[in-house]
Design a protein around this motif. Structure first.
Motif, PDB file in Angstrom:
ATOM      1  N   VAL A 260       0.834  -1.204   0.000  1.00 44.63           N
ATOM      2  CA  VAL A 260       0.000   0.000   0.000  1.00 44.63           C
ATOM      3  C   VAL A 260       0.870   1.255   0.000  1.00 44.63           C
ATOM      4  O   VAL A 260       0.633   2.198  -0.766  1.00 44.63           O
ATOM      5  N   LEU A 261       1.893   1.274   0.855  1.00 40.90           N
ATOM      6  CA  LEU A 261       2.787   2.432   0.910  1.00 40.90           C
ATOM      7  C   LEU A 261       3.568   2.589  -0.392  1.00 40.90           C
ATOM      8  O   LEU A 261       3.801   3.713  -0.855  1.00 40.90           O
ATOM      9  N   LEU A 262       3.962   1.482  -0.993  1.00 43.63           N
ATOM     10  CA  LEU A 262       4.645   1.546  -2.281  1.00 43.63           C
ATOM     11  C   LEU A 262       3.713   2.120  -3.349  1.00 43.63           C
ATOM     12  O   LEU A 262       4.119   2.950  -4.174  1.00 43.63           O
ATOM     13  N   GLY A 263       2.444   1.705  -3.310  1.00 46.78           N
ATOM     14  CA  GLY A 263       1.463   2.237  -4.248  1.00 46.78           C
ATOM     15  C   GLY A 263       1.264   3.739  -4.078  1.00 46.78           C
ATOM     16  O   GLY A 263       1.141   4.482  -5.064  1.00 46.78           O
ATOM     17  N   LEU A 264       1.240   4.197  -2.820  1.00 48.53           N
ATOM     18  CA  LEU A 264       1.110   5.634  -2.569  1.00 48.53           C
ATOM     19  C   LEU A 264       2.283   6.403  -3.177  1.00 48.53           C
ATOM     20  O   LEU A 264       2.099   7.473  -3.770  1.00 48.53           O
ATOM     21  N   ASN A 265       3.481   5.851  -3.048  1.00 45.10           N
ATOM     22  CA  ASN A 265       4.654   6.516  -3.608  1.00 45.10           C
ATOM     23  C   ASN A 265       4.612   6.548  -5.134  1.00 45.10           C
ATOM     24  O   ASN A 265       5.032   7.541  -5.752  1.00 45.10           O
ATOM     25  N   LEU A 266       4.103   5.505  -5.751  1.00 42.96           N
ATOM     26  CA  LEU A 266       3.982   5.497  -7.210  1.00 42.96           C
ATOM     27  C   LEU A 266       2.983   6.545  -7.684  1.00 42.96           C
ATOM     28  O   LEU A 266       3.211   7.232  -8.689  1.00 42.96           O
ATOM     29  N   ILE A 267       1.876   6.675  -6.962  1.00 46.08           N
ATOM     30  CA  ILE A 267       0.887   7.700  -7.308  1.00 46.08           C
ATOM     31  C   ILE A 267       1.487   9.096  -7.158  1.00 46.08           C
ATOM     32  O   ILE A 267       1.283   9.989  -7.998  1.00 46.08           O
ATOM     33  N   LEU A 268       2.264   9.297  -6.094  1.00 42.67           N
ATOM     34  CA  LEU A 268       2.918  10.586  -5.883  1.00 42.67           C
ATOM     35  C   LEU A 268       3.946  10.874  -6.974  1.00 42.67           C
ATOM     36  O   LEU A 268       4.107  12.030  -7.398  1.00 42.67           O
ATOM     37  N   LEU A 269       4.630   9.842  -7.446  1.00 44.66           N
ATOM     38  CA  LEU A 269       5.582  10.022  -8.532  1.00 44.66           C
ATOM     39  C   LEU A 269       4.871  10.498  -9.796  1.00 44.66           C
ATOM     40  O   LEU A 269       5.355  11.405 -10.491  1.00 44.66           O
ATOM     41  N   VAL A 270       3.721   9.897 -10.088  1.00 40.97           N
ATOM     42  CA  VAL A 270       2.930  10.336 -11.238  1.00 40.97           C
ATOM     43  C   VAL A 270       2.497  11.790 -11.061  1.00 40.97           C
ATOM     44  O   VAL A 270       2.534  12.585 -12.011  1.00 40.97           O
ATOM     45  N   ALA A 271       2.102  12.136  -9.833  1.00 41.80           N
ATOM     46  CA  ALA A 271       1.678  13.521  -9.563  1.00 41.80           C
ATOM     47  C   ALA A 271       2.830  14.499  -9.745  1.00 41.80           C
ATOM     48  O   ALA A 271       2.635  15.622 -10.235  1.00 41.80           O
ATOM     49  N   LEU A 272       4.045  14.097  -9.358  1.00 38.49           N
ATOM     50  CA  LEU A 272       5.216  14.963  -9.545  1.00 38.49           C
ATOM     51  C   LEU A 272       5.528  15.167 -11.022  1.00 38.49           C
ATOM     52  O   LEU A 272       5.856  16.284 -11.460  1.00 38.49           O
ATOM     53  N   VAL A 273       5.426  14.099 -11.802  1.00 36.52           N
ATOM     54  CA  VAL A 273       5.625  14.218 -13.251  1.00 36.52           C
ATOM     55  C   VAL A 273       4.546  15.108 -13.846  1.00 36.52           C
ATOM     56  O   VAL A 273       4.828  15.968 -14.704  1.00 36.52           O
ATOM     57  N   GLU A 274       3.328  14.907 -13.393  1.00 31.88           N
ATOM     58  CA  GLU A 274       2.204  15.730 -13.849  1.00 31.88           C
ATOM     59  C   GLU A 274       2.456  17.208 -13.553  1.00 31.88           C
ATOM     60  O   GLU A 274       2.159  18.090 -14.374  1.00 31.88           O
ATOM     61  N   MET A 275       3.029  17.501 -12.378  1.00 35.35           N
ATOM     62  CA  MET A 275       3.311  18.879 -11.987  1.00 35.35           C
ATOM     63  C   MET A 275       4.266  19.557 -12.958  1.00 35.35           C
ATOM     64  O   MET A 275       4.137  20.754 -13.262  1.00 35.35           O
ATOM     65  N   LEU A 276       5.232  18.799 -13.488  1.00 33.43           N
ATOM     66  CA  LEU A 276       6.212  19.357 -14.422  1.00 33.43           C
ATOM     67  C   LEU A 276       5.562  19.834 -15.714  1.00 33.43           C
ATOM     68  O   LEU A 276       6.097  20.711 -16.399  1.00 33.43           O
ATOM     69  N   PHE A 277       4.402  19.259 -16.038  1.00 31.15           N
ATOM     70  CA  PHE A 277       3.686  19.646 -17.258  1.00 31.15           C
ATOM     71  C   PHE A 277       2.535  20.609 -16.969  1.00 31.15           C
ATOM     72  O   PHE A 277       1.697  20.865 -17.829  1.00 31.15           O
ATOM     73  N   GLY A 278       2.509  21.132 -15.726  1.00 31.39           N
ATOM     74  CA  GLY A 278       1.507  22.117 -15.379  1.00 31.39           C
ATOM     75  C   GLY A 278       0.116  21.559 -15.138  1.00 31.39           C
ATOM     76  O   GLY A 278      -0.862  22.308 -15.136  1.00 31.39           O
ATOM     77  N   GLU A 279       0.018  20.258 -14.922  1.00 32.69           N
ATOM     78  CA  GLU A 279      -1.274  19.623 -14.663  1.00 32.69           C
ATOM     79  C   GLU A 279      -1.425  19.358 -13.160  1.00 32.69           C
ATOM     80  O   GLU A 279      -0.438  19.334 -12.416  1.00 32.69           O
ATOM     81  N   SER A 280      -2.655  19.104 -12.727  1.00 31.67           N
ATOM     82  CA  SER A 280      -2.880  18.928 -11.285  1.00 31.67           C
ATOM     83  C   SER A 280      -3.995  17.937 -10.965  1.00 31.67           C
ATOM     84  O   SER A 280      -4.513  17.930  -9.859  1.00 31.67           O
ATOM     85  N   PHE A 281      -4.380  17.091 -11.904  1.00 28.15           N
ATOM     86  CA  PHE A 281      -5.516  16.193 -11.691  1.00 28.15           C
ATOM     87  C   PHE A 281      -5.243  15.227 -10.537  1.00 28.15           C
ATOM     88  O   PHE A 281      -6.053  15.106  -9.609  1.00 28.15           O
ATOM     89  N   ILE A 282      -4.103  14.533 -10.568  1.00 28.27           N
ATOM     90  CA  ILE A 282      -3.780  13.575  -9.514  1.00 28.27           C
ATOM     91  C   ILE A 282      -3.581  14.289  -8.184  1.00 28.27           C
ATOM     92  O   ILE A 282      -4.009  13.810  -7.128  1.00 28.27           O
TER      93      ILE A 282
END
Length: 427
Positions: A260-282
């Motif tokens: 579960v904690l590993l899954g949370l970190n993967l979701i956060l990684l996607v959110a960080l990548v998303e942030m670089l492109f100016g998106e904020s959905f996750i």
């Protein structure tokens, strides 16, 4: 497959997730987009950081190394979804005083300390004999659960009429459903019990057996709930419970919290990548809702308690309100119309009923899990594992009585005990 050899790995995953979420909060726009709702900048003063360090160390101490009992899952869910994020976000409600943070920490961690002791005491009493209850063959259990889902679906459609998948109108559907179902009616309770209790247990059974038909039925019912009344959480419940059953089938259950904690970190990684492109959905859908809002609301509740409990009577029994505490906090305290500001069961109990209800909540939850643990151990019946996990998940955002009765945990326990003769795994 992931193996958790010590608490160090779990702690590392928690710290990594916290750092990622703080970056998203401060630099990813979460704070800027939600400052209107009362979110504040984090305090970086020495005394504030000291509270965060003490908070994190206590979480590290109480975090279970391995999962072996239903109550272990509850402890993990409570620590992970209610307390861990408070170490970084306890000042997000705008209260950054050292003693305020210490009060928040004590209110949050005391249930864990008392729970571990009370659970062991109760488990040594005659409550163990409850595990002997069983009247009918467990082979009929899946049919009983399926019949409950079918009946509640028919009742729900009859009472409400229809729904839709429009994301922007889901809150309108929710308000309309409350008006159509009514308060305290049979359709309301039956639907709530089915979507919060019966459906997740079905998802667990589907994952445990590797049965796509049962799994599909559970997911379909969760989607049906969103279509009918706009609720999103049941789909997450179904996914978590299916995954728990899947890990049992693969004999990796003891590492559930690591995954579960590993899954949370993967979701956060996607959110960080998303942030670089100016998106904020996750960031908005997941990070804000799962990691920022819980400590924010706990801070608001703690502020309410510390600022309004002015005499011995209010501290023992709470303040008398014309509406429920969640409605009062949302609409009157925060000034947001139609906001039902729920928080975890123990903070809710303290704010609504004072120290008396707070201690009652801790004892009641400890008693229920002592029963569930005993049934799981003595019957070797994994359905009690799923019921305990679901109760633990519901306690992160519902009152202890609501989660037990209105959300179907008692109903699931009743079915599990009635149909428990010759039980086999995931029956």
């Amino acid at each position: 497959m992931l193996k958790v050899k010590s608490k160090f790995y779990l702690a590392a995953l928690c710290v990594l997730a916290m750092i990622s979420s703080l970056v998203l909060y401060s630099f990813g726009g979460i704070l800027d987009r939600n400052s209107y709702a009362g979110l504040h900048e984090l305090s970086w003063r020495f005394d504030s950081l000291l509270i965060s360090i003490i908070w994190g160390c206590l979480i590290f101490y109480f975090l279970p190394k391995k999962i072996s009992l239903p109550s272990d899952i509850f402890l993990f869910f409570y620590l992970a979804f209610c307390l861990i994020w408070g170490a970084g976000y306890w000042s997000v409600s705008g209260q950054a005083d050292f003693y305020f943070g210490l009060s928040m920490l004590c209110i949050g961690i005391l249930p864990v300390m008392l729970f571990k002791g009370i659970r062991q005491i109760i488990a040594r009493t005659e409550v163990r004999k409850l595990a002997r209850i069983g009247f009918f063959s467990s082979a009929w259990r899946i049919w009983a659960l399926g019949l409950l889902l079918l009946t509640s679906a028919l009742v729900g459609v009859t009472a409400f009429g229809g729904g839709g998948f429009d994301w922007e109108l889901m809150y309108d559907r929710r308000i309309s459903a409350r008006e159509s179902f009514g308060v305290g009616t049979i359709p309301t309770y039956l639907f709530a019990m089915s979507i919060n209790g019966v459906m997740p247990v079905m998802a667990f059974i589907g994952g445990r057996r590797g049965n796509f038909l049962i799994s599909g039925l559970a997911v379909a019912y969760a989607v049906f709930g969103f279509w009918l009344i706009g609720v999103k959480a049941p789909l997450l419940y179904a996914m978590v419970m299916w995954f728990l059953g899947f890990l049992l089938r693969k004999e990796k259950f003891e590492y559930f919290h690591g995954y579960v904690l590993l899954g949370l970190n993967l979701i956060l990684l996607v959110a960080l990548v998303e942030m670089l492109f100016g998106e904020s959905f996750i960031s908005e859908l997941f990070v804000r809702r799962a990691m920022v809002i819980p400590p924010f609301l706990q801070g608001v509740y703690a502020d309410y308690v510390l600022s309004t409990f002015s005499d011995l009577d209010s501290w023992i029994f709470g303040k008398k309100l014309d509406v429920g505490i969640a409605i009062y906090i949302g609409q009157d305290y925060l000034g947001m119309d139609n906001l039902n500001a729920n928080t975890n069961a123990f903070m809710y109990a303290l704010a609504s009923g004072g120290v008396a209800l707070y201690l009652l909540a801790i004892f009641f939850v400890s008693f229920v899990f002592a029963v569930i643990d005993s049934a799981y151990k003595w019957k070797n019946d994994e359905i009690f594992l799923s019921i305990g996990a679901m109760y633990g998940l519901l306690l992160t955002e519902q009152a202890f009585g609501t989660a037990f009765l209105s959300s179907g945990i008692f109903l699931c326990l009743l079915v599990a005990f009635l149909f428990s003769r010759n039980a086999s795994p995931a029956e």
